[in-house]
Design an enzyme around this catalytic site. Structure first.
Site, PDB file in Angstrom:
ATOM      1  N   LYS A  26     -19.108 -53.630 -64.322  1.00 56.85           N
ATOM      2  CA  LYS A  26     -17.952 -54.450 -63.957  1.00 56.85           C
ATOM      3  C   LYS A  26     -17.405 -53.877 -62.646  1.00 56.85           C
ATOM      4  CE  LYS A  26     -14.054 -56.968 -64.553  1.00 56.85           C
ATOM      5  NZ  LYS A  26     -13.183 -56.687 -65.697  1.00 56.85           N
ATOM      6  N   THR A  53     -10.306 -56.886 -54.908  1.00 59.78           N
ATOM      7  CA  THR A  53      -9.784 -58.216 -54.615  1.00 59.78           C
ATOM      8  C   THR A  53      -8.310 -58.131 -54.251  1.00 59.78           C
ATOM      9  OG1 THR A  53     -11.377 -59.261 -56.082  1.00 59.78           O
ATOM     10  CG2 THR A  53      -9.413 -60.531 -55.542  1.00 59.78           C
ATOM     11  N   HIS A  90      -3.187 -55.716 -63.029  1.00 63.06           N
ATOM     12  CA  HIS A  90      -3.309 -55.570 -64.484  1.00 63.06           C
ATOM     13  C   HIS A  90      -1.955 -55.509 -65.190  1.00 63.06           C
ATOM     14  CE1 HIS A  90      -7.471 -55.480 -63.768  1.00 63.06           C
ATOM     15  NE2 HIS A  90      -7.632 -54.203 -63.563  1.00 63.06           N
TER      16      HIS A  90
END
Length: 281
Positions: free
Chosen positions: A53, A107, A151
């Site tokens: 990931k 990102t 997050h």
């Protein structure tokens, strides 16, 4: 088969079934739990695990050896990074300031740079790379003027007495009409990519069908998050794009990387390289 993903609730929720042998026919996984900045580096080294990931922002550096798997990742709406400061204000408050970011191959960082190019007069003064968990305390304590967070910080930043300067996800969605590409699942190109996609998708579907099965595993790795925060994290980042990127998902990834390349932030990417897998009937 070796895999590396973060200990964040969305990743452990997605891969719980596969890790615990609950996906029929899938090979046993040898898991490394690591922050995405570390997995980005493992992928870029060319000698990392078979599956990882990583951030979508890191794809341009790894596509020679790894292919994008169209499921299992984090992409959606209303889930973008935030820019936080000690005092309320607007984009002009960042002019000539020091901003902490968790990674320069994320990102979140690309979105921040693209947004700042349009909205911060004169640009920021300095970008400081800092471990994610240190950013909000640093902004609160005044050692950094602003911080870029991701997050669970979406839910916890008020606990640090911080103010929201901008929601980069909302900016991206209003500017492009596309969802936000955050974390990608990649696999080595010499593997059977369709089978890896099938096993990943099966793990996602098991998680949705048995939402309580992964609870203890998620909390074990959730870095002391409260159960409600962990569940909010899962609800936000595990969605229909986790099952399949689809045309909108691929368009979002292509748009992000094309814009970033135009700004000189990442190497140019051939859009065809993002879709190496034949369509499944």
């Amino acid at each position: 088969m070796k895999i590396a993903f973060s200990p964040c609730p969305n990743d452990t929720f997605v891969f719980h079934a596969w890790v615990h042998g609950l996906v029929p026919g899938a090979p046993k996984l040898d898991v490394t739990y690591a922050d995405i900045d570390i997995t980005n580096g493992l992928a870029a080294s060319g000698s990392g695990p078979e599956i990882l990931k990583i951030s979508y922002a890191a794809l341009p550096w790894v596509l020679k050896n790894y292919a994008l798997i169209p499921c299992g990742g984090a992409l959606g709406r209303g889930c973008g990074p935030l820019v936080l400061a000690k005092e309320s204000g607007d984009a002009s408050a960042l002019s000539g300031r020091r901003v902490a970011v968790p990674s320069e191959r994320s990102t979140a960082y690309l979105l921040f740079r693209l947004w700042a190019a349009q909205n911060v007069p004169g640009g920021v003064d300095e970008i400081v790379v800092m471990p994610f968990h240190e950013i909000m305390p640093a902004v609160r304590d005044g050692s950094i003027d602003a911080g870029l967070v991701i997050h669970e910080a979406r839910f916890t930043y008020p606990n640090y007495g911080l103010s929201l300067l901008t929601d980069l996800g909302s900016w991206w969605e209003s500017d492009t009409g596309l969802p936000i590409p955050l974390g990608a699942i990649i696999a080595r190109r010499d593997l059977d990519l369709n089978r890896i996609a099938d096993w990943t998708r099966a793990s996602v579907e098991y998680a949705w069908a048995n939402p309580s099965a992964s609870a203890s595993y998620v909390l074990e790795h959730a870095q002391e998050l409260e159960p409600k925060v962990a569940q909010a994290h899962i609800d936000l980042y595990v969605n229909s794009f986790t099952r399949d990127l689809g045309d909108d998902g691929y368009a979002a990834v292509t748009s992000l990387l094309t814009r970033a390349a135009d700004e000189g932030l990442v190497p140019q990417v051939d859009a065809a390289a993002l879709r190496p897998m034949p369509a499944r009937n």
